[in-house]
Motif scaffolding. Structure first.
Motif, PDB file in Angstrom:
ATOM      1  N   MET A 105      24.829  -1.455 -15.081  1.00 34.19           N
ATOM      2  CA  MET A 105      25.915  -1.785 -16.001  1.00 34.19           C
ATOM      3  C   MET A 105      26.120  -0.673 -17.026  1.00 34.19           C
ATOM      4  N   ARG A 106      25.005  -0.093 -17.490  1.00 27.39           N
ATOM      5  CA  ARG A 106      25.088   0.972 -18.482  1.00 27.39           C
ATOM      6  C   ARG A 106      25.753   2.226 -17.881  1.00 27.39           C
ATOM      7  N   GLU A 107      25.385   2.555 -16.637  1.00 30.45           N
ATOM      8  CA  GLU A 107      25.952   3.726 -15.979  1.00 30.45           C
ATOM      9  C   GLU A 107      27.451   3.544 -15.760  1.00 30.45           C
ATOM     10  N   LYS A 108      27.856   2.336 -15.346  1.00 30.85           N
ATOM     11  CA  LYS A 108      29.271   2.081 -15.107  1.00 30.85           C
ATOM     12  C   LYS A 108      30.086   2.222 -16.390  1.00 30.85           C
ATOM     13  N   SER A 109      29.519   1.775 -17.504  1.00 30.53           N
ATOM     14  CA  SER A 109      30.246   1.860 -18.772  1.00 30.53           C
ATOM     15  C   SER A 109      30.433   3.308 -19.209  1.00 30.53           C
ATOM     16  N   LYS A 110      29.532   4.201 -18.802  1.00 34.23           N
ATOM     17  CA  LYS A 110      29.625   5.606 -19.184  1.00 34.23           C
ATOM     18  C   LYS A 110      30.557   6.388 -18.265  1.00 34.23           C
ATOM     19  N   GLU A 111      30.629   5.980 -16.979  1.00 31.76           N
ATOM     20  CA  GLU A 111      31.322   6.795 -15.991  1.00 31.76           C
ATOM     21  C   GLU A 111      32.834   6.694 -16.058  1.00 31.76           C
ATOM     22  N   ASN A 112      33.371   5.558 -16.549  1.00 31.60           N
ATOM     23  CA  ASN A 112      34.816   5.375 -16.615  1.00 31.60           C
ATOM     24  C   ASN A 112      35.463   5.665 -15.260  1.00 31.60           C
ATOM     25  N   LEU A 113      34.981   4.983 -14.223  1.00 31.37           N
ATOM     26  CA  LEU A 113      35.381   5.279 -12.854  1.00 31.37           C
ATOM     27  C   LEU A 113      36.792   4.802 -12.542  1.00 31.37           C
ATOM     28  N   VAL A 114      37.463   5.552 -11.680  1.00 30.02           N
ATOM     29  CA  VAL A 114      38.751   5.136 -11.138  1.00 30.02           C
ATOM     30  C   VAL A 114      38.475   4.507  -9.775  1.00 30.02           C
ATOM     31  N   VAL A 115      38.766   3.212  -9.634  1.00 33.18           N
ATOM     32  CA  VAL A 115      38.511   2.525  -8.370  1.00 33.18           C
ATOM     33  C   VAL A 115      39.578   2.927  -7.358  1.00 33.18           C
ATOM     34  N   SER A 116      39.151   3.404  -6.199  1.00 32.85           N
ATOM     35  CA  SER A 116      40.110   3.807  -5.183  1.00 32.85           C
ATOM     36  C   SER A 116      40.830   2.591  -4.631  1.00 32.85           C
ATOM     37  N   LYS A 117      42.019   2.829  -4.102  1.00 31.19           N
ATOM     38  CA  LYS A 117      42.815   1.735  -3.548  1.00 31.19           C
ATOM     39  C   LYS A 117      42.062   1.022  -2.435  1.00 31.19           C
ATOM     40  N   ARG A 118      41.315   1.778  -1.647  1.00 33.50           N
ATOM     41  CA  ARG A 118      40.588   1.192  -0.517  1.00 33.50           C
ATOM     42  C   ARG A 118      39.490   0.232  -0.971  1.00 33.50           C
ATOM     43  N   ASN A 119      38.975   0.424  -2.170  1.00 33.28           N
ATOM     44  CA  ASN A 119      37.875  -0.410  -2.655  1.00 33.28           C
ATOM     45  C   ASN A 119      38.319  -1.450  -3.679  1.00 33.28           C
ATOM     46  N   ASN A 120      39.615  -1.523  -3.923  1.00 29.64           N
ATOM     47  CA  ASN A 120      40.133  -2.483  -4.888  1.00 29.64           C
ATOM     48  C   ASN A 120      40.686  -3.703  -4.147  1.00 29.64           C
ATOM     49  N   TYR A 121      40.009  -4.840  -4.280  1.00 35.53           N
ATOM     50  CA  TYR A 121      40.427  -6.044  -3.573  1.00 35.53           C
ATOM     51  C   TYR A 121      41.026  -7.080  -4.526  1.00 35.53           C
ATOM     52  N   SER A 122      41.553  -6.614  -5.639  1.00 40.59           N
ATOM     53  CA  SER A 122      42.139  -7.527  -6.622  1.00 40.59           C
ATOM     54  C   SER A 122      43.665  -7.551  -6.564  1.00 40.59           C
TER      55      SER A 122
ATOM     56  N   ASN B 197      41.980  16.466  -7.861  1.00 43.03           N
ATOM     57  CA  ASN B 197      42.160  16.754  -9.287  1.00 43.03           C
ATOM     58  C   ASN B 197      41.939  15.549 -10.187  1.00 43.03           C
ATOM     59  N   LYS B 198      42.284  14.334  -9.685  1.00 46.90           N
ATOM     60  CA  LYS B 198      42.244  13.155 -10.556  1.00 46.90           C
ATOM     61  C   LYS B 198      41.105  12.190 -10.223  1.00 46.90           C
ATOM     62  N   GLN B 199      40.964  11.820  -8.954  1.00 35.87           N
ATOM     63  CA  GLN B 199      40.027  10.753  -8.620  1.00 35.87           C
ATOM     64  C   GLN B 199      38.610  11.243  -8.360  1.00 35.87           C
ATOM     65  N   GLU B 200      38.459  12.396  -7.695  1.00 37.43           N
ATOM     66  CA  GLU B 200      37.124  12.899  -7.340  1.00 37.43           C
ATOM     67  C   GLU B 200      36.929  14.342  -7.814  1.00 37.43           C
ATOM     68  N   PRO B 201      37.162  14.636  -9.092  1.00 38.13           N
ATOM     69  CA  PRO B 201      37.063  16.033  -9.544  1.00 38.13           C
ATOM     70  C   PRO B 201      35.653  16.614  -9.456  1.00 38.13           C
ATOM     71  N   HIS B 202      34.639  15.744  -9.318  1.00 37.60           N
ATOM     72  CA  HIS B 202      33.258  16.230  -9.246  1.00 37.60           C
ATOM     73  C   HIS B 202      33.019  17.113  -8.024  1.00 37.60           C
ATOM     74  N   VAL B 203      33.850  16.965  -6.963  1.00 39.36           N
ATOM     75  CA  VAL B 203      33.611  17.749  -5.747  1.00 39.36           C
ATOM     76  C   VAL B 203      33.829  19.241  -5.992  1.00 39.36           C
ATOM     77  N   LYS B 204      34.530  19.581  -7.076  1.00 44.80           N
ATOM     78  CA  LYS B 204      34.741  20.997  -7.387  1.00 44.80           C
ATOM     79  C   LYS B 204      33.440  21.706  -7.751  1.00 44.80           C
ATOM     80  N   LYS B 205      32.418  20.910  -8.087  1.00 47.68           N
ATOM     81  CA  LYS B 205      31.116  21.486  -8.425  1.00 47.68           C
ATOM     82  C   LYS B 205      30.245  21.702  -7.198  1.00 47.68           C
ATOM     83  N   ASP B 206      30.699  21.206  -6.040  1.00 54.56           N
ATOM     84  CA  ASP B 206      29.946  21.382  -4.802  1.00 54.56           C
ATOM     85  C   ASP B 206      29.868  22.869  -4.463  1.00 54.56           C
ATOM     86  N   LYS B 207      28.700  23.316  -4.013  1.00 54.85           N
ATOM     87  CA  LYS B 207      28.505  24.746  -3.715  1.00 54.85           C
ATOM     88  C   LYS B 207      29.417  25.228  -2.591  1.00 54.85           C
TER      89      LYS B 207
END
Length: 330
Positions: free
Chosen positions: A303-320, A83-93
């Motif tokens: 850089m342009r795509e990232k600014s448009k997507e407003n991505l939520v970085v998953s915990k597994r990929n966040n090394y900060s 519902n929150k991090q990967e809502p795009h999968v709901k569009k999968d056939k």
């Protein structure tokens, strides 16, 4: 190409398709997770929450706690990821909420009915995220620092006073996507993911001389166990150095798609790879579109795509964050 770190997944991506590696790790484009991958993450998160409940002694202090209920754990995981991090999968056939949730619950319950149920184990750490710098000859980057290896280990348990057991849950099919072969013990022993985990565990937990690995394929209810020795650390360092130098010196990454023999036998480009299966408004795949651009253009587009997507970085990929296990190999 630029390279500052390697994971088991990025190592294998380069093996699959050098161009895909360049898009993801050099130009830093985002690749959306597919439905099956996201369902696997839902199962992993539910088991992680259960392991954390065990580590906090919920099963003793609060035996009726909702955090011990697989249906509740699925509800929490589903809401956080689908519902929150990967809502795009709901569009999968192939997305079907009731069917997909039933699949996830079956995988969770399969684990709970075995000795690999987190409630039956002595938990050392769950979802352990590590970053280890290799300060050895042959690992220096173009920026003057050294290559870092990264990863996230599903579950680390204490088997006995001298032995750690690493458990990795796999919700996908038990086969090699490149060769189509069914994965047996010998394939897993050579898998770069577990060779890297062996190196990481021996660096972070030197008090345990023995390390056992169990890969649990939930769809088949099949655990496969094996061990790596101390000598295997030299093997993985050699593999990592070779791959690091290959990537660092590769200014013209090859596309799997352009290798006609491999491409003919391979379905990843059209059905798995985000850039291969996603079309722009003119019907051209993103893979082809980006391949036609110059380096400068691609960095700007990324850089342009990232600014448009407003991505939520998953915990597994966040090394900060500060909870990551960090170490140095000299």
């Amino acid at each position: 190409m630029q390279i500052t770190n390697l994971r088991g997944s990025s190592y294998n991506t380069y093996t699959d398709c050098q161009w895909l590696y360049a898009l993801l790790y050099d130009y830093n484009f985002h690749s959306y997770s597919g439905l099956k991958s996201t369902l696997g993450s839902v199962v992993h998160l539910a088991l992680e929450l259960l392991a954390k409940a065990k580590k906090c002694n919920h099963h003793i202090n609060q035996p009726q706690s909702k955090f011990l209920n697989p249906k509740y754990l699925l509800k929490v995981s589903w809401n956080r990821l689908i519902n929150k991090q990967e809502p795009h999968v709901k569009k999968d056939k192939n997305y079907n909420k009731s069917v997909n949730k039933k699949f996830c619950l079956e995988q969770i319950c399969t684990v709970l009915n075995t000795k690999f149920n987190p409630l039956l184990l002595e938990i050392i750490e769950t979802e352990l995220q590590f970053e280890i710098e290799i300060r050895k000859p042959g690992f220096q980057t173009e920026f003057g620092d050294f290559l870092k290896i990264r990863g996230t280990i599903d579950l680390i348990t204490k088997f006995d006073e001298n032995t750690i057991e690493v458990i990795d849950y796999k919700t996908g099919l038990r086969k090699d996507w490149n060769t189509g072969e069914v994965k047996e013990m010998e394939h897993l022993e050579d898998d770069i993911q577990f060779l890297i985990y062996n190196l990481a565990i021996r660096t972070l937990f030197p008090q345990y001389p023995n390390i056992n690995f169990t890969v649990f394929f939930t769809q088949e209810n099949k655990p496969i166990s094996f061990a790596h020795s101390l000598e295997d650390t030299d093997l993985v360092l050699s593999k990592l150095r070779q791959r690091f130098i290959e990537i660092k010196n590769n200014d013209i990454p090859k596309r799997l798609k352009d290798d006609r023999k491999r491409y003919k036998e391979h379905f990843k480009c059209k059905y798995v790879c985000h850039f291969g299966k996603t079309k722009d408004q003119y019907g051209q795949s993103l893979c082809d579109k980006y391949h036609q651009m110059s380096n400068g253009q691609l960095y700007q587009v990324s850089m342009r795509e990232k600014s448009k997507e407003n991505l939520v970085v998953s915990k597994r990929n966040n090394y900060s964050n500060n909870r990551i296990y960090r170490a140095v190999i000299q």
